[in-house]
Design a protein around this motif. Structure first.
Motif, mmCIF file in Angstrom:
data_model
loop_
_atom_site.group_PDB
_atom_site.id
_atom_site.type_symbol
_atom_site.label_atom_id
_atom_site.label_comp_id
_atom_site.label_asym_id
_atom_site.label_seq_id
_atom_site.Cartn_x
_atom_site.Cartn_y
_atom_site.Cartn_z
ATOM 1 N N ASP A 286 0.830 -1.199 0.000
ATOM 2 C CA ASP A 286 0.000 0.000 0.000
ATOM 3 C C ASP A 286 0.865 1.251 0.000
ATOM 4 N N ASN A 287 0.243 2.388 -0.344
ATOM 5 C CA ASN A 287 0.973 3.657 -0.455
ATOM 6 C C ASN A 287 1.570 4.105 0.880
ATOM 7 N N MET A 288 0.914 3.757 1.981
ATOM 8 C CA MET A 288 1.433 4.162 3.278
ATOM 9 C C MET A 288 2.791 3.509 3.539
ATOM 10 N N THR A 289 2.901 2.241 3.160
ATOM 11 C CA THR A 289 4.170 1.529 3.323
ATOM 12 C C THR A 289 5.256 2.166 2.462
ATOM 13 N N ILE A 290 4.891 2.562 1.237
ATOM 14 C CA ILE A 290 5.862 3.168 0.334
ATOM 15 C C ILE A 290 6.323 4.518 0.870
ATOM 16 N N VAL A 291 5.396 5.343 1.334
ATOM 17 C CA VAL A 291 5.766 6.658 1.874
ATOM 18 C C VAL A 291 6.699 6.497 3.066
ATOM 19 N N LEU A 292 6.382 5.559 3.950
ATOM 20 C CA LEU A 292 7.218 5.317 5.121
ATOM 21 C C LEU A 292 8.625 4.890 4.696
ATOM 22 N N GLN A 293 8.704 4.048 3.674
ATOM 23 C CA GLN A 293 10.007 3.611 3.170
ATOM 24 C C GLN A 293 10.801 4.791 2.633
ATOM 25 N N LEU A 294 10.152 5.665 1.861
ATOM 26 C CA LEU A 294 10.854 6.800 1.262
ATOM 27 C C LEU A 294 11.342 7.784 2.322
ATOM 28 N N LYS A 321 0.097 12.453 7.631
ATOM 29 C CA LYS A 321 -0.626 12.745 8.879
ATOM 30 C C LYS A 321 -1.090 11.452 9.557
ATOM 31 N N LYS A 322 -1.479 10.475 8.759
ATOM 32 C CA LYS A 322 -1.862 9.180 9.330
ATOM 33 C C LYS A 322 -0.653 8.500 9.966
ATOM 34 N N LEU A 323 0.494 8.592 9.305
ATOM 35 C CA LEU A 323 1.713 8.002 9.854
ATOM 36 C C LEU A 323 2.128 8.708 11.141
ATOM 37 N N GLU A 324 1.906 10.016 11.182
ATOM 38 C CA GLU A 324 2.212 10.774 12.402
ATOM 39 C C GLU A 324 1.279 10.349 13.526
ATOM 40 N N GLY A 325 0.007 10.147 13.186
ATOM 41 C CA GLY A 325 -0.962 9.716 14.187
ATOM 42 C C GLY A 325 -0.669 8.331 14.729
ATOM 43 N N ARG A 326 -0.049 7.485 13.925
ATOM 44 C CA ARG A 326 0.336 6.139 14.357
ATOM 45 C C ARG A 326 1.664 6.127 15.115
ATOM 46 N N GLY A 327 2.298 7.299 15.189
ATOM 47 C CA GLY A 327 3.570 7.384 15.899
ATOM 48 C C GLY A 327 4.752 6.892 15.092
ATOM 49 N N GLU A 328 4.580 6.771 13.754
ATOM 50 C CA GLU A 328 5.663 6.274 12.907
ATOM 51 C C GLU A 328 6.644 7.384 12.518
ATOM 52 N N ILE A 329 6.131 8.607 12.298
ATOM 53 C CA ILE A 329 6.982 9.715 11.868
ATOM 54 C C ILE A 329 6.660 10.966 12.665
ATOM 55 N N THR A 330 7.532 11.946 12.519
ATOM 56 C CA THR A 330 7.256 13.281 13.058
ATOM 57 C C THR A 330 7.232 14.261 11.900
ATOM 58 N N ILE A 331 6.402 15.293 12.017
ATOM 59 C CA ILE A 331 6.332 16.353 11.007
ATOM 60 C C ILE A 331 6.728 17.647 11.689
ATOM 61 N N SER A 332 7.838 18.244 11.264
ATOM 62 C CA SER A 332 8.330 19.467 11.904
ATOM 63 C C SER A 332 7.479 20.662 11.511
ATOM 64 N N THR A 333 7.680 21.775 12.208
ATOM 65 C CA THR A 333 6.935 23.002 11.890
ATOM 66 C C THR A 333 7.246 23.477 10.476
ATOM 67 N N GLY A 334 8.429 23.106 9.968
ATOM 68 C CA GLY A 334 8.787 23.470 8.601
ATOM 69 C C GLY A 334 8.272 22.488 7.566
#
Length: 344
Positions: A286-294, A321-334
């Motif tokens: 799925d696309n979520m897996t691909i985005v996380l890989q990239l 945003k879904k990945l951030e909600g799952r605690g997989e990534i962080t999104i900085s203010t920038g």
């Protein structure tokens, strides 16, 4: 003894780049090679046969690339075996064809074990040229920067009805060439195109660059390619990878397929069974897996990921945003994306 490419030995000729000794005769043939649009419309051209699904056809130049140790050779050997035996490859049907696999790096013993594990030990339509067998026979390095060896290889393929040639891998087999130098690669392209004119497909295995998102070296190598497949880390299956190989595949170039669904990303799992055989499975990714890989590979911006995947920035932003909600990534203010510390 001191191993060297044959082209480095004084007095050797250069059979692939000899000057035209009959330029006037060639000029006459040149004039005949130019045809009008109506002549082209009436010209009967035999369609190139599909070898794997719709994306791999006769005469193609294709690349398989990825980071070291990820599973490029597993993937390439399995593809070679499936083509030689006529077995389905992942989600794709196969048209059986004779294959020559040229290996410039792996120990012959390891190639033997993998070939047997993948059930390819009984087909006479899968042939191997390994650097060890070549040295034992010639006392020379297997080196495709050598004009003689290039000539021998294309003649062998033509005389023995080879339809697919695998070259594993670019860095080792083309020693002496500077990977980032486009002019160096221009010396190889006429040779590769000569295979196309004989409808012999060539698959080159290569290393990824530091980011893992693109093939290492000059981008000009891909200009003549019909397709390019990149291998990436399968984040969801890292524990399973300890038992074999686990990776994602994505097409970063595809000229042949009309339907994009045919070349969607797949999650591959090569697992060694107690019998020594290799079980191979492929699942749609799925696309979520691909985005996380990239993101893990180093892409930090929404626009870069969107461009790489051919999606809209809005679509990538929603996934992030879904990945951030799952605690997989962080999104900085920038707006930069990063794998969350302590994850994976």
């Amino acid at each position: 003894m001191n191993i060297q490419c044959i082209e480095d030995i004084p007095g050797q000729s250069n059979p692939l780049n000899e000057p035209d000794v009959q330029p006037e005769e060639t000029k006459k043939k040149f004039d005949l090679s130019i045809i009008t649009a109506p002549q082209l419309a009436q010209l009967e051209i035999k369609p190139r046969k599909c070898l794997v699904g719709k994306w791999f056809r006769e005469g193609d130049l294709g690349y398989i690339y990825g980071k070291r140790g990820l599973g490029k050779t597993w993937f390439a050997l399995y593809l070679a075996g499936c083509i030689s035996e006529g077995n389905d490859f992942g989600n794709w049907s196969i048209n059986k064809a004779r294959v020559l696999y040229v290996d410039g790096e792996m120990p012959l013993e390891a190639v033997k074990q993998r070939s047997i594990g993948l059930d390819a030990e009984e087909t006479t339509d899968l042939l191997f040229l390994n650097h060890e067998t070549f040295f034992d026979a010639t006392e020379r390095q297997l080196c495709l920067s050598d004009q003689h060896q290039k000539q021998w290889l294309i003649e062998y393929c033509e005389q023995n009805e080879i339809k697919v040639l695998f070259l594993d891998n670019l860095s080792v087999l083309f020693s002496g060439m500077r990977e980032n130098d486009a002019d160096d690669w221009e010396k190889v392209m006429p040779w590769l195109l000569s295979f196309r004119r004989k409808r012999i497909a060539v698959v080159i295995i290569a290393h990824a660059g530091r980011s893992g998102n693109h093939m290492r070296g000059t981008s000009r190598r891909e200009d003549a390619a019909f397709w390019t497949i990149g291998l990436g880390d399968s984040i969801n299956g890292r524990e399973e990878r300890k038992e074999g190989a686990r990776f994602l595949t994505r097409f970063t170039k595809d000229r042949n397929s009309v339907n994009d669904d045919e070349t969607g990303p797949l999650d591959w799992h090569f697992r060694e069974l107690p019998t020594g055989k290799i079980e191979v499975k492929a699942y749609p990714a799925d696309n979520m897996t691909i985005v996380l890989q990239l993101i893990e590979d180093g892409l930090e911006s929404c626009s870069d990921i969107a461009q790489d995947m051919g999606m809209s920035k809005g679509g990538i932003s929603k996934i992030a945003k879904k990945l951030e909600g799952r605690g997989e990534i962080t999104i900085s203010t920038g707006g930069k994306y990063q794998i969350k510390t302590g994850k994976h």
